[in-house]
Design a protein around this motif. Sequence first.
Motif, PDB file in Angstrom:
ATOM      1  N   GLY A 116       0.825  -1.187   0.000  1.00  0.00           N
ATOM      2  CA  GLY A 116       0.000   0.000   0.000  1.00  0.00           C
ATOM      3  C   GLY A 116       0.864   1.243   0.000  1.00  0.00           C
ATOM      4  N   THR A 117       0.236   2.379   0.164  1.00  0.00           N
ATOM      5  CA  THR A 117       0.971   3.635   0.241  1.00  0.00           C
ATOM      6  C   THR A 117       0.501   4.409   1.458  1.00  0.00           C
ATOM      7  N   GLY A 118       1.315   5.360   1.869  1.00  0.00           N
ATOM      8  CA  GLY A 118       0.940   6.190   2.994  1.00  0.00           C
ATOM      9  C   GLY A 118       1.779   7.442   3.038  1.00  0.00           C
ATOM     10  N   THR A 142       5.563  10.528   0.858  1.00  0.00           N
ATOM     11  CA  THR A 142       4.795   9.322   0.544  1.00  0.00           C
ATOM     12  C   THR A 142       5.699   8.100   0.560  1.00  0.00           C
ATOM     13  N   THR A 195       5.899   3.612   0.313  1.00  0.00           N
ATOM     14  CA  THR A 195       5.262   2.349  -0.048  1.00  0.00           C
ATOM     15  C   THR A 195       5.284   1.440   1.166  1.00  0.00           C
ATOM     16  N   TYR A 228      -7.481  -3.233   5.035  1.00  0.00           N
ATOM     17  CA  TYR A 228      -6.027  -3.346   4.958  1.00  0.00           C
ATOM     18  C   TYR A 228      -5.417  -3.014   6.315  1.00  0.00           C
ATOM     19  N   ASP A 242      -6.999   0.617   7.107  1.00  0.00           N
ATOM     20  CA  ASP A 242      -7.473   1.550   6.087  1.00  0.00           C
ATOM     21  C   ASP A 242      -8.322   0.776   5.081  1.00  0.00           C
ATOM     22  N   ASP A 262      -8.853   1.424   1.775  1.00  0.00           N
ATOM     23  CA  ASP A 262      -8.415   1.373   0.372  1.00  0.00           C
ATOM     24  C   ASP A 262      -6.905   1.222   0.204  1.00  0.00           C
ATOM     25  N   ASN A 263      -6.208   0.916   1.307  1.00  0.00           N
ATOM     26  CA  ASN A 263      -4.759   0.677   1.269  1.00  0.00           C
ATOM     27  C   ASN A 263      -3.954   1.932   0.963  1.00  0.00           C
ATOM     28  N   ASN A 264      -4.550   3.085   1.167  1.00  0.00           N
ATOM     29  CA  ASN A 264      -3.832   4.349   1.010  1.00  0.00           C
ATOM     30  C   ASN A 264      -3.931   5.098   2.334  1.00  0.00           C
ATOM     31  N   ASN A 310      -3.349   7.818   3.953  1.00  0.00           N
ATOM     32  CA  ASN A 310      -2.954   9.205   3.680  1.00  0.00           C
ATOM     33  C   ASN A 310      -3.645  10.231   4.562  1.00  0.00           C
TER      34      ASN A 310
END
Length: 544
Positions: free
Chosen positions: A248-250, A257, A259, A269, A300, A302-304, A306
Amino acid sequence: MKKRTSLVLALGLTVGAVLPITAAAKAIPNNVTVTKEAKQFGKDALVNWKKGQKVPTFVHGKLSTKAHKDKDAIKQFLKENKELYQLDTDKDLTLIDVQKDELGNTHYNFVQSVQGIPVDGAQFKVHTDKAGIVTAVNGDVFPEAPTYFKGVLKANFTKDTALDKAWKSIKVTKAETETNAEAGPDGKKFEDTVEKTELVVFKKENDFYLAYKTNLQFIQPYPANWVVYMDAVNGNVLDSYNAVNDAGTGVGVLGDTKTLNTNYSGGTYYLIDTTKPMAGVIETRTAKNLSRLPGSYSVDPDNNFNATSQRADVDAHYYAGVVYDYYKNTFNRNSFDGNGATLRSTVHYGRNYNNAFWNGSQMVYGDGDGTTFTSLSGSLDVIAHELTHAVTERTAGLEYQYQSGALNESISDTFGVFLDKEDYLIGEDVYTPKKSGDALRSLSNPGLYGQPENMSGYVNTTSDNGGVHTNSGIPNKAAYLTISTLGTATAEKIYYRALTVYLSPKSNFSNARAALLASTADLYGTGSTQYNAVASAWTQVGVY
């Protein structure tokens, strides 16, 4: 950390029983976990058992009096110890491979089978030293498995039928997973759906089943690596789980940002990383600004990751992975304990909490008050510092007071610099966020932050556990002089060997000098350029 008032250290000891190898099977009743009280049975071997298993999972020591140089000799050794493992070496064990390592030790890897069908997860290993003496036997085997079944093992349906049933069990069709990916430069299309199935003997609780083990791997409609165990007689699903590890990302504390390795389950997630070669996982939780541990999983949809509220979670998770990779790739150390222990971090601890710490089993990070600190997980050197406390706890065990405590702090600072190679500062990314250019400590110039850099300035005090965060400036300066002269690659080898081989709980600064010189002599020789550089570094800070 400079602002810390204490460091909670707990010694986690795995106690094995000491038993004669030939008597162990009789000495230990079923369903009992061996503890140190079992030492009455002798000192021939260190034996570890799992509760509920009939045979030991790890036996270590000098287990043979003669050399065993090949697979035939190893099989003979196992026959001689059949009373312990209760297996027919010729029928129940299949040799998979033989490996020799860099020290000259040889490792014989077996798998248990029943009527030629592998027992799922039943790996069995015999290890010898370079002279051929058996030094360890480990793995999970189940001597009751061969006698559990009546008659010949035979499935009632085919592998193709098992695959079809597996797809239905996860409520996804194969067609739904096919993405029609474009062909690559070589003209081959990416195979985005993979199916595998094999017949195994599967243990569930106290029962054994002939089962199909099926893997279903795909990326749409969600990332998956399903493992499905299906009874090969009646078609019932015995067990299933999604073993996928998602990237995912964050967004981190400083707005960058990253990975992330995450895990998907039930439409959510989780910040759980199972991609590392460890027995446990890297996981991140949140205390939700309460003062209790370990807290809830960071999740989270949606795996983001943020959201502003997730930034501390993102950095704690990402940097824990970086520190794990450093110790594994540089020193082949598998997690802080060397045995793949779970790396757990809890963020959002307390309210306006200006601290980060290792509590003997996990990492804890406050969010800071916004003036003294921002979220403390936002700094790689802070996380490296704290996780190195965990490594120190499991190796040298430096007592957290006076000079040994200052060494404890200095070792953590030094490894923080080894990882965060940009400068010789500690905590600059999260300390006083409204003021640029400062830090908690400096290895190159300890005096900038009120620390002595020579024994002439040593502070005698009973506060802060005898000045562990003040007097660490002296060994810190020696570390800076060593690194700046020899470079990180050489210095980190010397420091790691000293930490894991020579330092002991009550080591003082003079002991540290001696330990580092002994390590340097081992690696590069007495009188070498490296040896002289280490000696000079400690002489310059007044430690002889």
